[in-house]
Design an enzyme around this catalytic site. Structure first.
Site, mmCIF file in Angstrom:
data_model
loop_
_atom_site.group_PDB
_atom_site.id
_atom_site.type_symbol
_atom_site.label_atom_id
_atom_site.label_comp_id
_atom_site.label_asym_id
_atom_site.label_seq_id
_atom_site.Cartn_x
_atom_site.Cartn_y
_atom_site.Cartn_z
ATOM 1 N N HIS A 172 0.958 -1.187 -0.070
ATOM 2 C CA HIS A 172 0.020 -0.100 -0.022
ATOM 3 C C HIS A 172 1.110 1.278 0.205
ATOM 4 O O HIS A 172 0.512 2.218 0.440
ATOM 5 C CB HIS A 172 -1.056 0.139 1.200
ATOM 6 C CG HIS A 172 -2.333 -1.022 1.072
ATOM 7 N ND1 HIS A 172 -3.063 -0.957 0.180
ATOM 8 C CD2 HIS A 172 -2.150 -2.320 1.530
ATOM 9 C CE1 HIS A 172 -3.798 -2.225 0.228
ATOM 10 N NE2 HIS A 172 -3.140 -3.072 0.967
ATOM 11 N N ASP A 178 2.550 1.852 -3.186
ATOM 12 C CA ASP A 178 2.835 2.351 -4.559
ATOM 13 C C ASP A 178 1.805 3.277 -4.886
ATOM 14 O O ASP A 178 2.424 4.523 -5.457
ATOM 15 C CB ASP A 178 2.722 1.045 -5.410
ATOM 16 C CG ASP A 178 1.231 0.451 -5.543
ATOM 17 O OD1 ASP A 178 0.241 0.704 -4.551
ATOM 18 O OD2 ASP A 178 1.216 -0.477 -6.495
ATOM 19 N N GLY A 201 -3.503 -13.123 -4.500
ATOM 20 C CA GLY A 201 -2.541 -11.861 -4.315
ATOM 21 C C GLY A 201 -1.392 -12.135 -4.958
ATOM 22 O O GLY A 201 -0.418 -11.417 -4.285
ATOM 23 N N SER A 234 -0.594 -11.672 -8.030
ATOM 24 C CA SER A 234 -0.864 -10.778 -9.371
ATOM 25 C C SER A 234 -0.935 -11.681 -10.622
ATOM 26 O O SER A 234 -0.018 -11.322 -11.683
ATOM 27 C CB SER A 234 0.537 -10.148 -9.457
ATOM 28 O OG SER A 234 0.573 -8.885 -8.860
ATOM 29 N N ASP A 236 2.542 -4.074 -9.451
ATOM 30 C CA ASP A 236 2.558 -5.529 -9.802
ATOM 31 C C ASP A 236 2.962 -5.215 -11.317
ATOM 32 O O ASP A 236 4.091 -6.123 -11.604
ATOM 33 C CB ASP A 236 1.063 -6.035 -9.651
ATOM 34 C CG ASP A 236 0.449 -5.952 -8.456
ATOM 35 O OD1 ASP A 236 1.443 -5.730 -7.548
ATOM 36 O OD2 ASP A 236 -0.783 -5.925 -8.330
ATOM 37 N N TYR A 251 -10.221 -2.092 -0.832
ATOM 38 C CA TYR A 251 -9.000 -1.572 -1.413
ATOM 39 C C TYR A 251 -9.124 -0.237 -1.668
ATOM 40 O O TYR A 251 -8.295 0.834 -1.382
ATOM 41 C CB TYR A 251 -8.652 -2.334 -2.537
ATOM 42 C CG TYR A 251 -7.327 -1.827 -3.490
ATOM 43 C CD1 TYR A 251 -5.913 -2.520 -2.995
ATOM 44 C CD2 TYR A 251 -7.193 -1.110 -4.361
ATOM 45 C CE1 TYR A 251 -4.774 -2.158 -3.575
ATOM 46 C CE2 TYR A 251 -6.011 -0.714 -5.075
ATOM 47 C CZ TYR A 251 -4.867 -1.211 -4.621
ATOM 48 O OH TYR A 251 -3.728 -0.589 -5.141
HETATM 49 C C1 GLA Z 1 -2.512 -4.747 -5.173
HETATM 50 C C2 GLA Z 1 -2.379 -3.748 -6.087
HETATM 51 C C3 GLA Z 1 -0.880 -3.000 -6.016
HETATM 52 C C4 GLA Z 1 -0.485 -2.615 -4.600
HETATM 53 C C5 GLA Z 1 -0.745 -3.842 -3.694
HETATM 54 C C6 GLA Z 1 -0.639 -3.269 -2.271
HETATM 55 O O1 GLA Z 1 -1.697 -5.804 -5.310
HETATM 56 O O2 GLA Z 1 -2.643 -4.136 -7.492
HETATM 57 O O3 GLA Z 1 -1.141 -2.132 -7.100
HETATM 58 O O4 GLA Z 1 -1.181 -1.389 -4.357
HETATM 59 O O5 GLA Z 1 -2.308 -4.247 -3.679
HETATM 60 O O6 GLA Z 1 0.603 -2.956 -1.987
#
Ligand code: GLA
Length: 356
Positions: free
Chosen positions: A19, A21, A108, A110, A151, A200
């Site tokens: 959290h 970026d 989580g 990606s 990501d 989020y």
């Molecule tokens: C998700 C979002 C990222 C980032 C993370 C938390 O993975 O895609 O951009 O904000 O959460 O670090």
């Protein structure tokens, strides 16, 4: 595009810096050996036909030149990200796209950024990792997923054997070597979340509200946090400010081979994500605590957005056997992102370079 190509986009595990970026702070992720593969075959017509191993019998049939707002309403919904990347990458001819994956969806790790960078690579999107990551993030935004650059940047720009230190304020990246004695394992909690429906977007809005008072949280200091009057915004900001400091403390500990020190930063990161940023759950906290208690484990934290997904654990080699956790778990190997792999292929094709 004149011939079939097969490209894999790696997933990612964020070792620390969550959290941060979208707050223009710091993060330290790795691209991993699990990923999403696309097989793209030119068809000679002006359609993009998409199939996925995960949805047998279904297909999306998309125009090669879509309307600006159409990716967000494509059916089946799983093909929306492909439609959005097509709209931005503009492949020159119609294609069929078949998707396979070794990444668990919604965990989580990606899977969506992995898919987006694989498609960008297959469609021949040029430019460095920042350019490719910017396109992939824009594709996510077009289908209503409000993600940051974390990501796609590591899925494109990660380097084998290294974590990628990202400074989101400047876009600068630096490779941080992973020490030989460090073993990272990710454990899938099995708790699923969706960035469109999880809190989020609420966290993004809370951070924006705090930044409206003290400026970008990634470059704010503890005195700025203390000046925030709203107690919720103060806790959110305190997480971001302390997390950015932990990224560099963690990277420095890795470089000097201090696994206990690195693990302590991961533990502190989890406490902050859970206590100040409210993105953990009781089950995730319990999972982190039980993994952390194993002999030879130096640190553990939820990784990524939170609200579910995976826990990343740092331990001595062999401390945590993925087969013994009772949940899907993997030892992480840091691999090249798609742009790094493309550059490596280019250098190999160019042959040996003259010295100097
Ligand atoms: C998700 C979002 C990222 C980032 C993370 C938390 O993975 O895609 O951009 O904000 O959460 O670090």
């Amino acid at each position: 595009m004149t011939h079939a190509v097969v490209r894999t986009g790696p997933g990612r595990v964020n070792l620390i810096g969550d959290h941060t970026d979208y707050n223009l702070g710091l993060a330290l992720p790795v691209a991993i050996g699990l990923g999403v593969t696309v097989e793209v075959v030119p068809s000679g017509d002006d359609r993009v036909v998409v199939t996925s191993e995960a949805y047998p019998g279904e297909r999306a049939d998309l125009p090669l030149v879509p309307d600006a707002d159409s990716p967000a309403v494509v059916e089946p919904a799983w093909a929306r990200l492909v439609a959005a990347v097509v709209a931005l990458a503009r492949p020159s001819v119609g294609v069929s796209v078949h998707i396979t994956s070794t990444l668990p969806r919604g965990s989580g790790l990606s899977s969506s950024a992995a898919l987006a960078v694989a498609l960008a690579d297959a469609f021949g999107v040029e430019g460095d990792a920042r350019v490719v990551a910017g396109l992939c993030r824009e594709a996510e935004h077009r289908i209503g997923v409000p993600v940051g650059l974390l990501d796609p940047l590591v899925c494109a720009g990660g380097r084998a054997g290294h974590a990628l230190r990202i400074d989101f304020a400047t876009g600068a990246t630096r490779d941080v070597p992973l020490p030989a004695g460090a073993e990272f394992v990710v454990v899938d909690s099995g708790l699923r979340r969706d960035l469109r429906t999880s809190p989020y977007a609420v966290r993004v809005a809370e951070c924006e509200a705090a930044a409206a008072v003290v400026g970008p949280l990634g470059s704010a200091g503890p005195e700025d946090v203390a000046g925030l009057r709203d107690p919720v915004l103060r806790r959110r900001a305190r997480h971001v400010v302390s997390e950015c400091a932990r990224v560099d403390a963690f990277a420095a500990a890795l470089v000097r081979g201090d696994l206990a020190g690195a693990g302590a930063e991961m533990d502190a990161s989890h406490r902050s994500l859970s206590g100040d940023f409210d993105v953990s759950t009781r089950e995730l906290d319990a999972r982190v605590a039980s993994l952390r208690a194993l002999p030879g484990v130096h640190g553990a934290r939820v990784t990524g957005a939170g609200f579910g997904g995976c826990v990343v654990v740092l331990g001595e080699p062999g401390a945590l056997d993925p087969a013994s956790v009772g949940r899907p778990a993997w030892r992480i190997e840091a691999v090249d992102g798609t742009v790094t792999a493309r550059e490596r292929r280019g250098r190999a094709a160019a042959g040996p370079q003259p010295p100097g």
